[in-house]
Scaffold this motif. Sequence first.
Motif, PDB file in Angstrom:
ATOM      1  N   LEU A   7       0.822  -1.230   0.150  1.00  0.00           N
ATOM      2  CA  LEU A   7      -0.132   0.135   0.033  1.00  0.00           C
ATOM      3  C   LEU A   7       0.796   1.156   0.008  1.00  0.00           C
ATOM      4  CD1 LEU A   7      -3.071  -0.018   0.123  1.00  0.00           C
ATOM      5  CD2 LEU A   7      -2.865   0.819   2.530  1.00  0.00           C
ATOM      6  N   PHE A  10       2.587   1.521  -3.240  1.00  0.00           N
ATOM      7  CA  PHE A  10       1.535   2.163  -4.320  1.00  0.00           C
ATOM      8  C   PHE A  10       1.478   3.864  -3.980  1.00  0.00           C
ATOM      9  CE2 PHE A  10      -0.903  -1.500  -5.636  1.00  0.00           C
ATOM     10  CZ  PHE A  10      -0.644  -1.170  -7.108  1.00  0.00           C
ATOM     11  N   ILE A  11       1.194   4.252  -2.908  1.00  0.00           N
ATOM     12  CA  ILE A  11       1.111   5.499  -2.594  1.00  0.00           C
ATOM     13  C   ILE A  11       2.267   6.515  -3.027  1.00  0.00           C
ATOM     14  CG2 ILE A  11       0.616   7.452  -0.844  1.00  0.00           C
ATOM     15  CD1 ILE A  11      -0.928   5.518   0.677  1.00  0.00           C
ATOM     16  N   ILE A  14       2.574   6.573  -6.888  1.00  0.00           N
ATOM     17  CA  ILE A  14       1.545   7.620  -7.369  1.00  0.00           C
ATOM     18  C   ILE A  14       2.154   8.993  -7.405  1.00  0.00           C
ATOM     19  CG2 ILE A  14      -0.832   8.578  -7.487  1.00  0.00           C
ATOM     20  CD1 ILE A  14      -1.481   5.728  -6.804  1.00  0.00           C
ATOM     21  N   ILE A  15       2.388   9.240  -5.784  1.00  0.00           N
ATOM     22  CA  ILE A  15       3.121  10.732  -5.901  1.00  0.00           C
ATOM     23  C   ILE A  15       4.379  10.879  -6.768  1.00  0.00           C
ATOM     24  CG2 ILE A  15       4.209  12.069  -4.157  1.00  0.00           C
ATOM     25  CD1 ILE A  15       2.476  10.861  -1.918  1.00  0.00           C
ATOM     26  N   PHE A  18       3.414  11.301 -10.581  1.00  0.00           N
ATOM     27  CA  PHE A  18       2.804  12.962 -10.510  1.00  0.00           C
ATOM     28  C   PHE A  18       3.792  13.885 -10.511  1.00  0.00           C
ATOM     29  CE2 PHE A  18      -1.595  11.252  -9.837  1.00  0.00           C
ATOM     30  CZ  PHE A  18      -2.325  11.929 -10.937  1.00  0.00           C
ATOM     31  N   ALA A  19       4.672  13.622  -9.564  1.00  0.00           N
ATOM     32  CA  ALA A  19       5.872  14.721  -9.343  1.00  0.00           C
ATOM     33  C   ALA A  19       6.708  15.033 -10.699  1.00  0.00           C
ATOM     34  CB  ALA A  19       6.501  14.631  -8.145  1.00  0.00           C
ATOM     35  N   ILE A  22       5.223  17.097 -13.372  1.00  0.00           N
ATOM     36  CA  ILE A  22       4.886  18.338 -13.104  1.00  0.00           C
ATOM     37  C   ILE A  22       6.241  19.165 -13.115  1.00  0.00           C
ATOM     38  CG2 ILE A  22       2.775  18.431 -12.142  1.00  0.00           C
ATOM     39  CD1 ILE A  22       4.379  19.159  -9.447  1.00  0.00           C
ATOM     40  N   VAL A  58      17.195  -3.617 -14.410  1.00  0.00           N
ATOM     41  CA  VAL A  58      18.202  -3.478 -15.280  1.00  0.00           C
ATOM     42  C   VAL A  58      17.704  -2.424 -16.221  1.00  0.00           C
ATOM     43  CG1 VAL A  58      19.571  -4.523 -17.068  1.00  0.00           C
ATOM     44  CG2 VAL A  58      19.264  -5.814 -14.940  1.00  0.00           C
ATOM     45  N   ILE A  59      16.862  -2.617 -16.857  1.00  0.00           N
ATOM     46  CA  ILE A  59      16.391  -1.565 -18.082  1.00  0.00           C
ATOM     47  C   ILE A  59      16.185  -0.108 -17.271  1.00  0.00           C
ATOM     48  CG2 ILE A  59      14.581  -1.285 -19.639  1.00  0.00           C
ATOM     49  CD1 ILE A  59      14.746  -3.975 -20.118  1.00  0.00           C
ATOM     50  N   GLY A  62      19.606   1.046 -15.542  1.00  0.00           N
ATOM     51  CA  GLY A  62      20.977   1.035 -16.236  1.00  0.00           C
ATOM     52  C   GLY A  62      20.754   1.544 -17.601  1.00  0.00           C
ATOM     53  N   LEU A  66      19.413   6.517 -18.784  1.00  0.00           N
ATOM     54  CA  LEU A  66      20.750   6.930 -19.326  1.00  0.00           C
ATOM     55  C   LEU A  66      20.564   7.290 -20.857  1.00  0.00           C
ATOM     56  CD1 LEU A  66      24.160   5.926 -18.265  1.00  0.00           C
ATOM     57  CD2 LEU A  66      23.741   5.921 -20.726  1.00  0.00           C
TER      58      LEU A  66
END
Lengths: 79, 102, 240
Positions: A7, A10-11, A14-15, A18-19, A22, A58-59, A62, A66
């Motif tokens: 939980l 998840f929070i 999401i934060i 969104f950050a 913006i 990895v993706i 790494g 980049l």
Amino acid sequence: MTGFIILSTFIGLIIVSFAAIIQKKIADSIILFMGVGLGSVVLFYLFKAPDVALTEAVISAGISSLIFLMALKHLGEQK
Amino acid sequence: MITYLGYVFIFWGTIAFLISAVGLIRMPDIYTRMHVGTKSTTMGIILVILGAICIEPSWALKLILLAIFILLTNPLSSSVIARASHKDGATLELDELKKVEK
Amino acid sequence: MNRRKISIKRELPTATLSGFVLSALLILTILNILLQNMPHKIETAGDLLLKLNTTEGVANAVTTVVVYFRGFDTLGEISVLFIASMGIGLMLRSNTKCNIKSESNFMLQTASKILFPVILLFGTYVMIYGHLSPGGGFQGGVIIASGVLLLLISDKAFEVPHSVIVALETFAGVSYVLIGLIGLLVLDTFLGNFLPHDISQMGMLLSGGIIPLIYIIVGIKVGSEMSMIVQNLIKRSDDV
């Protein structure tokens, strides 16, 4: 306990995503995008998919961030 | 018994991580932040790995290899970041050396 | 000397952040309601997968799905990666001139020489043990490409030899399709497992029939393609 970790991840995910949207500077949002990758690694591992977690780690850490940074370097900082 | 020793190690390792996280917010400029983010993180990771070795002794070889890898890469990355920020022209927020030069 | 007060509030707008938290809570509530009304059959999917897994003699469930049941899909993914690499190579054609302006320092040069074999070894380990533990061809290839990236950053004169990359990529692509066609001839399915794979040997390194072979091939292909992408992005003749 695991449910609580899922939980809170998840929070946080999401934060952070969104950050990442913006931010004014593109470099900042690329760094936050790396944070999104990290959170999804934790989520994939908690959902019992270590293969996908390894791929994502990895993706996202790494290569993809980049490649984004190098493309940004080629384009230059645009306003 | 040795399992509880492992838990104690992991506890102190997470304390080191917590100190590092507080320092990242608290410190004013990039050099001090890098200092905080590297040193205490290295110590925290080594302590957590020691704890994991105490809890699961059969994983010892892989975990020691991991610790060596982290000891190799962590100072390297911090030095590269310091070099890049110096080239970019980052300055110290609280520059004690300016007084010495005058 | 006056200490500057450092606060988090300076950089993060509180109104937008609280909006984010509210929307996050809303989404979580909706997710919770949705997940509670799920049918209970979803819990048995793992058991079904494990049963399929034992027919294949591979200890890693994801491997069975990715390589054996969806091998054709993997071929498509590899060709998408190939086309991406080709496009980047066409757009950013790299000459031998390099536009990294600053020399790397002594520490990075020394450490990259020590670290590159370690990274290569780890990538090969992930590739070869793909059918036993988490990992596989894609992951191993990308790890090897990140090792190549370290060499490219540290050494100004280093360059991935183009002919070697061409040879490796062609070899890997052709042998993937050939193994798939042999499976089609012998067992009537593309990528049929025509090598012996006993269930009694499950968990050994040399088990699982053609699946480790396919993973090594995929790893070679992905590693060479990603190395080429990274090199093309780093080294470029003209400045913008």
